[in-house]
Design an enzyme around this catalytic site. Sequence first.
Site, mmCIF file in Angstrom:
data_model
loop_
_atom_site.group_PDB
_atom_site.id
_atom_site.type_symbol
_atom_site.label_atom_id
_atom_site.label_comp_id
_atom_site.label_asym_id
_atom_site.label_seq_id
_atom_site.Cartn_x
_atom_site.Cartn_y
_atom_site.Cartn_z
ATOM 1 N N ARG A 5 18.370 -24.032 83.653
ATOM 2 C CA ARG A 5 16.945 -23.733 83.783
ATOM 3 C C ARG A 5 16.180 -24.873 83.116
ATOM 4 N NH1 ARG A 5 19.457 -18.876 81.893
ATOM 5 N NH2 ARG A 5 19.360 -17.182 83.433
ATOM 6 N N LYS A 12 18.422 -17.606 78.139
ATOM 7 C CA LYS A 12 17.556 -16.444 77.989
ATOM 8 C C LYS A 12 18.108 -15.504 76.928
ATOM 9 C CE LYS A 12 16.213 -14.381 81.643
ATOM 10 N NZ LYS A 12 16.292 -13.705 82.946
ATOM 11 N N HIS A 40 14.373 -25.587 89.491
ATOM 12 C CA HIS A 40 15.137 -24.404 89.884
ATOM 13 C C HIS A 40 15.834 -24.630 91.216
ATOM 14 C CE1 HIS A 40 16.164 -20.194 89.328
ATOM 15 N NE2 HIS A 40 16.043 -20.057 90.629
ATOM 16 N N ARG A 57 19.117 -26.132 90.470
ATOM 17 C CA ARG A 57 20.009 -25.070 89.956
ATOM 18 C C ARG A 57 20.596 -24.284 91.127
ATOM 19 N NH1 ARG A 57 20.709 -21.452 85.516
ATOM 20 N NH2 ARG A 57 20.242 -19.260 85.931
ATOM 21 N N HIS A 78 23.781 -15.924 84.210
ATOM 22 C CA HIS A 78 23.173 -14.702 84.727
ATOM 23 C C HIS A 78 23.800 -13.479 84.069
ATOM 24 C CE1 HIS A 78 21.833 -16.615 88.812
ATOM 25 N NE2 HIS A 78 20.947 -16.796 87.849
ATOM 26 N N TYR A 119 20.631 -15.926 94.426
ATOM 27 C CA TYR A 119 20.276 -17.327 94.302
ATOM 28 C C TYR A 119 21.346 -18.270 94.832
ATOM 29 C CZ TYR A 119 16.158 -16.047 91.756
ATOM 30 O OH TYR A 119 14.930 -15.528 91.412
#
Length: 329
Positions: free
Chosen positions: A181, A205, A275, A278, A301, A310
């Site tokens: 990211r 995250k 992104h 990615r 994730h 994705y």
Amino acid sequence: MEPDEVEPTMDPREADPSPAHAVEAGLAPALDAWASHLRWERNLAAHTRRAYAGDLANLAGFLAGRGTADWALVDHRDLRAWLADLHRRGAERTTVARRATAARVFFAWAVGTGRVPHDPAAALRAPRADRNLPPTLDRRATAGVFEHLAARIAAAEDPREQAVALRDAAIIEVLYSCGLRVSELCGLDTGGWDADRRLLRVRGKGDKERATPLGVPAERALAAWLAVRPLLAGPAAGECVFVGERGARIDPRVVRRIVHATLAAVPDAPDLGPHGLRHAMATHLLEGGADLRSVQEMLGHASLGTTQIYTHVTNERLRDAFRQAHPRA
């Protein structure tokens, strides 16, 4: 739901009611307490907190307009009316779904902390968000990107210009090699590179750390950049890997500009941001035979379902997998 998986865009139809209106209605104190909870107890990323705050500010403004000045007085019909109002104003399905999720998270917390007697959002349903696969780079366009970067480095006329070109090449290589990211890339520090094992330690995250493999071209590009980094780094750079032209840690907006400008210089390449690289990394890994759970780990994730959303898998790849694995293919 992972709100910061998609690069933020603001639709004018999402404009929030006046924050002052919500404050006058007495709804703001709970939002402030919730924001502190998200930061200090849930340890959510700043982008995620901003997304949730905007969604609840929108709800607060809507409720204030209906004369509701206390979260404890909100019922399920109020929330359904809010979502219907968003739909009437032309909000995208993804926006409505995201805001319903934010409401469910907020009211679950409000019940748990005794701020409301019941959870009006427990049974709240929103339209299922469209799961259209985003555009991605094919292998030919990807090769064109790196050819363009090599040409930029070769054409640089002075050491500083070459340093900027080497930095930009390393940014693109690392984004594509590791599937980072943009916030993770900007947060990289020099101590996070394990050169012996060709791994990057990334803080993602929720402040979770993971290790992701670094490809040989990316490793070389990173080493070439770090060799000239002192030409751009200033006193405020500290241990950060990537610096802006003012000498401090690079800003995500600068990285986005670099990626967009690089892809714009490549014929037939789609207009993608970080992104998009990615996503391309995940797509190419799957097409090359990687299993979905490995890709999930590399992307960081929490949910395998997010990885599925994705990633592209070509029809031919699916047919090959079927022929190789199914007993009656």
